[in-house]
Scaffold this motif. Sequence first.
Motif, PDB file in Angstrom:
ATOM      1  N   VAL A  38      80.986  23.532  -5.059  1.00  0.00           N
ATOM      2  CA  VAL A  38      81.774  23.975  -6.207  1.00  0.00           C
ATOM      3  C   VAL A  38      80.832  24.256  -7.366  1.00  0.00           C
ATOM      4  N   ALA A  39      80.993  25.415  -8.008  1.00  0.00           N
ATOM      5  CA  ALA A  39      80.253  25.752  -9.230  1.00  0.00           C
ATOM      6  C   ALA A  39      81.257  25.789 -10.370  1.00  0.00           C
ATOM      7  N   TYR A  40      81.132  24.840 -11.308  1.00  0.00           N
ATOM      8  CA  TYR A  40      82.074  24.784 -12.410  1.00  0.00           C
ATOM      9  C   TYR A  40      81.627  25.742 -13.517  1.00  0.00           C
ATOM     10  N   GLY A  41      82.589  26.438 -14.097  1.00  0.00           N
ATOM     11  CA  GLY A  41      82.307  27.374 -15.170  1.00  0.00           C
ATOM     12  C   GLY A  41      83.332  28.493 -15.177  1.00  0.00           C
ATOM     13  N   GLU A  42      83.339  29.255 -16.266  1.00  0.00           N
ATOM     14  CA  GLU A  42      84.310  30.324 -16.451  1.00  0.00           C
ATOM     15  C   GLU A  42      83.715  31.633 -15.944  1.00  0.00           C
ATOM     16  N   VAL A  43      84.463  32.336 -15.073  1.00  0.00           N
ATOM     17  CA  VAL A  43      84.037  33.652 -14.614  1.00  0.00           C
ATOM     18  C   VAL A  43      84.244  34.647 -15.744  1.00  0.00           C
ATOM     19  N   GLN A  44      83.136  35.299 -16.146  1.00  0.00           N
ATOM     20  CA  GLN A  44      83.219  36.224 -17.273  1.00  0.00           C
ATOM     21  C   GLN A  44      83.667  37.612 -16.832  1.00  0.00           C
ATOM     22  N   GLU A  45      83.078  38.073 -15.745  1.00  0.00           N
ATOM     23  CA  GLU A  45      83.412  39.415 -15.289  1.00  0.00           C
ATOM     24  C   GLU A  45      83.012  39.586 -13.831  1.00  0.00           C
ATOM     25  N   PHE A  46      83.405  40.743 -13.294  1.00  0.00           N
ATOM     26  CA  PHE A  46      83.077  41.103 -11.927  1.00  0.00           C
ATOM     27  C   PHE A  46      82.190  42.347 -11.962  1.00  0.00           C
ATOM     28  N   ASP A  47      81.002  42.204 -11.385  1.00  0.00           N
ATOM     29  CA  ASP A  47      80.067  43.329 -11.303  1.00  0.00           C
ATOM     30  C   ASP A  47      80.344  44.035  -9.984  1.00  0.00           C
ATOM     31  N   SER A  48      81.145  45.102 -10.034  1.00  0.00           N
ATOM     32  CA  SER A  48      81.568  45.791  -8.810  1.00  0.00           C
ATOM     33  C   SER A  48      80.411  46.488  -8.117  1.00  0.00           C
ATOM     34  N   ALA A  49      79.376  46.910  -8.917  1.00  0.00           N
ATOM     35  CA  ALA A  49      78.242  47.609  -8.314  1.00  0.00           C
ATOM     36  C   ALA A  49      77.433  46.664  -7.440  1.00  0.00           C
ATOM     37  N   ARG A  50      77.174  45.454  -7.940  1.00  0.00           N
ATOM     38  CA  ARG A  50      76.369  44.475  -7.190  1.00  0.00           C
ATOM     39  C   ARG A  50      77.228  43.537  -6.339  1.00  0.00           C
ATOM     40  N   LYS A  51      78.527  43.652  -6.437  1.00  0.00           N
ATOM     41  CA  LYS A  51      79.435  42.772  -5.715  1.00  0.00           C
ATOM     42  C   LYS A  51      79.140  41.308  -6.059  1.00  0.00           C
ATOM     43  N   GLN A  52      79.129  41.038  -7.367  1.00  0.00           N
ATOM     44  CA  GLN A  52      78.830  39.692  -7.845  1.00  0.00           C
ATOM     45  C   GLN A  52      79.807  39.291  -8.949  1.00  0.00           C
ATOM     46  N   PHE A  53      80.039  37.958  -9.019  1.00  0.00           N
ATOM     47  CA  PHE A  53      80.796  37.394 -10.125  1.00  0.00           C
ATOM     48  C   PHE A  53      79.804  36.738 -11.090  1.00  0.00           C
ATOM     49  N   ILE A  54      80.027  36.945 -12.379  1.00  0.00           N
ATOM     50  CA  ILE A  54      79.180  36.350 -13.410  1.00  0.00           C
ATOM     51  C   ILE A  54      79.913  35.136 -13.969  1.00  0.00           C
ATOM     52  N   VAL A  55      79.283  33.958 -13.816  1.00  0.00           N
ATOM     53  CA  VAL A  55      79.894  32.681 -14.203  1.00  0.00           C
ATOM     54  C   VAL A  55      79.076  32.074 -15.317  1.00  0.00           C
ATOM     55  N   ARG A  56      79.749  31.581 -16.342  1.00  0.00           N
ATOM     56  CA  ARG A  56      79.054  30.971 -17.469  1.00  0.00           C
ATOM     57  C   ARG A  56      79.651  29.595 -17.730  1.00  0.00           C
ATOM     58  N   ASP A  57      78.738  28.605 -17.794  1.00  0.00           N
ATOM     59  CA  ASP A  57      79.168  27.284 -18.234  1.00  0.00           C
ATOM     60  C   ASP A  57      78.510  27.011 -19.585  1.00  0.00           C
ATOM     61  N   ALA A  58      78.505  25.771 -20.002  1.00  0.00           N
ATOM     62  CA  ALA A  58      77.983  25.451 -21.339  1.00  0.00           C
ATOM     63  C   ALA A  58      76.487  25.692 -21.440  1.00  0.00           C
ATOM     64  N   ALA A  59      75.774  25.642 -20.325  1.00  0.00           N
ATOM     65  CA  ALA A  59      74.313  25.704 -20.363  1.00  0.00           C
ATOM     66  C   ALA A  59      73.753  27.067 -19.991  1.00  0.00           C
ATOM     67  N   LYS A  60      74.369  27.744 -19.015  1.00  0.00           N
ATOM     68  CA  LYS A  60      73.727  28.953 -18.518  1.00  0.00           C
ATOM     69  C   LYS A  60      74.745  29.893 -17.903  1.00  0.00           C
ATOM     70  N   GLU A  61      74.209  31.079 -17.538  1.00  0.00           N
ATOM     71  CA  GLU A  61      75.005  32.100 -16.868  1.00  0.00           C
ATOM     72  C   GLU A  61      74.478  32.266 -15.450  1.00  0.00           C
ATOM     73  N   THR A  62      75.405  32.333 -14.463  1.00  0.00           N
ATOM     74  CA  THR A  62      75.019  32.406 -13.061  1.00  0.00           C
ATOM     75  C   THR A  62      75.739  33.569 -12.387  1.00  0.00           C
ATOM     76  N   ARG A  63      75.038  34.211 -11.462  1.00  0.00           N
ATOM     77  CA  ARG A  63      75.643  35.264 -10.649  1.00  0.00           C
ATOM     78  C   ARG A  63      75.885  34.729  -9.230  1.00  0.00           C
TER      79      ARG A  63
END
Length: 910
Positions: free
Chosen positions: A337-362
């Motif tokens: 489980v990766a906790y954090g809010e999904v900011q957006e969906f990158d349809s070109a790279r087929k990735q979700f961008i997740v941001r928690d209090a410390a960092k942003e993750t794809r």
Amino acid sequence: MRARCAFWACFSLLCIRVSLAPGAEADADSAKRPVLYLNDGDVAAGELSDCSDPTVLRWQCSATTKPFDFDLSRVNVVHFPLRGERLKSAGDYCIELTGGDLLFGSLVALSDRELVMDAPLLGRLHVRRDYVRVLQRWNEVADVVYRGPNGLNGWKQSAKKNDWREEAGQLLTNQAGASVYADFGMPPQASVEFDISWKTTADFALALGVVGADEQSDRQSFRVETWDSDLVVVRELNADADLAALEKIKPGPGHVHIKAYVDQATGQIQCFSANGGKIADLTVHNGQAPPPRTGIRLTNRHGDVRLEGLRILRWTGKAPHEVQTDKPSVNKSDGSVAYGEVQEFDSARKQFIVRDAAKETRIDVDQVANIVMAAVAEPPSQGVRAVLQDGVRLSGKLLKVEQGRLNLSCPGIRESLPLAISDLQSLMVLGPASPPARLTGLPRLELDGVQLHGNLVNSQGSADSSCLVWQPTDSKTSGPLRHGASGRIVYRDRPPKPARPIQQQVQQPTGFLGGLIRAFSSEAPAMTQPALHLRGGDVFPCRVTRIDEQGVTFQSPVTEGKFVGHERLQTAELAAELNGAKLSKSKRTRLLTVPRMQKDNPPTHLIVMNNGDYLRGRLQEMDDKTLTVEVRLESKQVPRKSVSRIVWFHEDEQATPANPADSSTARETRVQVCRADGVRLTFAPSQLAETTLSGANDVLGNCRVDLKQVDEILIGNAIDQAAAERSDQLWKLQNAVEPQFVKDDRQQNQAGSAAGTGMALVGKPAPDFQLELLTGGKFRLSEHHGKIVVLDFWASWCGPCVQAMPQVDRMMQEFKDQPVKLVAVNLQEDAKTIRALFERLELHTTVVLDQDGATAEKYTVTGIPQTVVIDGNGKIARLFIGGGPHLGDQLRDAVRDLLSEATPDKSKDK
């Protein structure tokens, strides 16, 4: 804590729960049609009709020419039948919205404001992000083994049939001990999610991994079941057993949702709650590799149970992770489980961008199992919820129904949604409902799949509809009944008959006698005055003024008709009460049985006397003083004041007769109005004005009925069905059963044997008897040993007897110098009648009087004439039944044969 886990939300509530009043079930045929359920318990099978008023649900029943406009607030739910196989939920994602709504499709875009998706059935949709709770990766083909239930399809009832029924695809029962079994091929490692509810008491067992229909295999399966106030998971093996508590069960209605991971190889089951928390981890294993166990069984031990949702998925065996459902998160396919809010969906790279209090993750799409969002919008509190057959569920405001589509405006979705009615599984009204109307004392319309309380409204018939126009309590409009509709309108329910104690129950006769007894007992409606009963079921008060060869002339306060033909009559009641009509068993049998020799000329009437006597014959005429009836070829006159009832027998009553008076066609509506006092009138209705229903009957003329006096109105074919069930339809005579010896004699005669030798009595000693002689003195058969004795059983009312006796007498004169004696055995007639007949026929035969029929019974006489030839040794040599032109010749041959075979013993000749 959030509401239940999004992973289950995609599958669990595919069918909505509704509360229906007891008995508010549509019939079996209506299961193939949409059915509307109202808040007050009424139901109506039919179809949705086009309507632009969002406050109305327009509903077309098949039996009415116009639809009903039901106030939407009074509607509970509409169920639509499953059309073939359930549609698969297409798309890469399942979207759960606030309030539990579901969408399936492909993800196009996701931003901080909205989610954009392409839904196969709905097109491109723009959904506000704050309405999105869960974004679930969807691969139904690869992962899902079973999703349902889809009604009873695939399930087998292991107990009594029809213990279980389906409702909007769900399975439910309230029968104790009822169980259903299905083999959907549950894998050895499986994820099983189920949703079970109950209305009264929870006492059930769901067995996972059973073998066939053998209920003994349930003991070795994993079982989720109720133990008093606990829900537990348990497994029992021969050498080991264990259980774990899942949750508490509160009294009254309830619901459980469990997700279980089952590994049959290791004997382990892990259970998770609706919120994603682990609630049980149980291992019971005997160290051996178990055989495949792929079935599931649900048993209702007591109370009631409903299987609302069941999903079986393949499982990799990886241990599932507990989820903190109060935090936004990405649940990965590897269980992490990766906790954090999904900011957006990158349809070109087929990735979700997740941001928690410390960092942003794809996170790559392929690594995602589901995404829990931070939805904050409140679900709609009112409106409707539509469930489609592919699992889509949408709630919102009804806009209109048009051209086969139901249009919704859903909160959080930019577009209005046109839903094809053919794709619907159910339509439920949400929010506070209007209080149900008070139905106590209201009339109700009952048709095929329809029960609607309401009232008839003033109207006249038209070319395509009758004057019966129904206004349901919950409808803004009324609907005329089509011609050919069948059903009833109930104004007052008759109270149920009290049950009699078992020790007082007596088996009652069936057939004609049973109908006669029931009709003359307290089971029949009480009539306070004389009445006529017609074969079509009509019963009306009247005074019979005359009966002749054409029919009955009468006067009635409820009809204009004054005459009815014999072919349409069932009973004429000449007195309001019947005084103690009791029949002995022997008399009862004779009364209801037509002798074989009389079956070509059976009686046509049964006359019931005030003193309880019965007279069977052919009614000739009746006036205000005398009734004349032909009995045994003789006309008898009976004082009319002595007659209580007259019953008509009809030749076609061996089968249920059609209504001879009022035939039904598709272009005509018939009604039969039934009053509490027993009056029944059948007519074609033409007008309803206030409470007076009027129409015409081809026999009774114009009819008018005040609905205030009516218990129920039968419509169309329901009239014939009721007539077939009425006891007086059983009023029919039965032909005497042909004895076996008659059949044997016929067979032997056909094979060339001597006439009269094929009877069972032939060759046996003749039963001795002693009877009174017509001329005085006694006759005893045994005193004539050594003679050939011919016994001729007869009666004066028997036409064939009267025809045969002269030829038998003439034939016997040929043997007047031989040891041969003819004895005519008369059955139960007085001496005066016999002498009169003998004087008319100029006969001088010896006559004995069998006044109680005992001698006839010894010789198994069930039809006359019957002629018995006894040889000099006292044995029956020949036995003939019936007369005919050849009887004399057959007797002559029989006597000659006996005379040539032996010399009579003259020492005993008297």
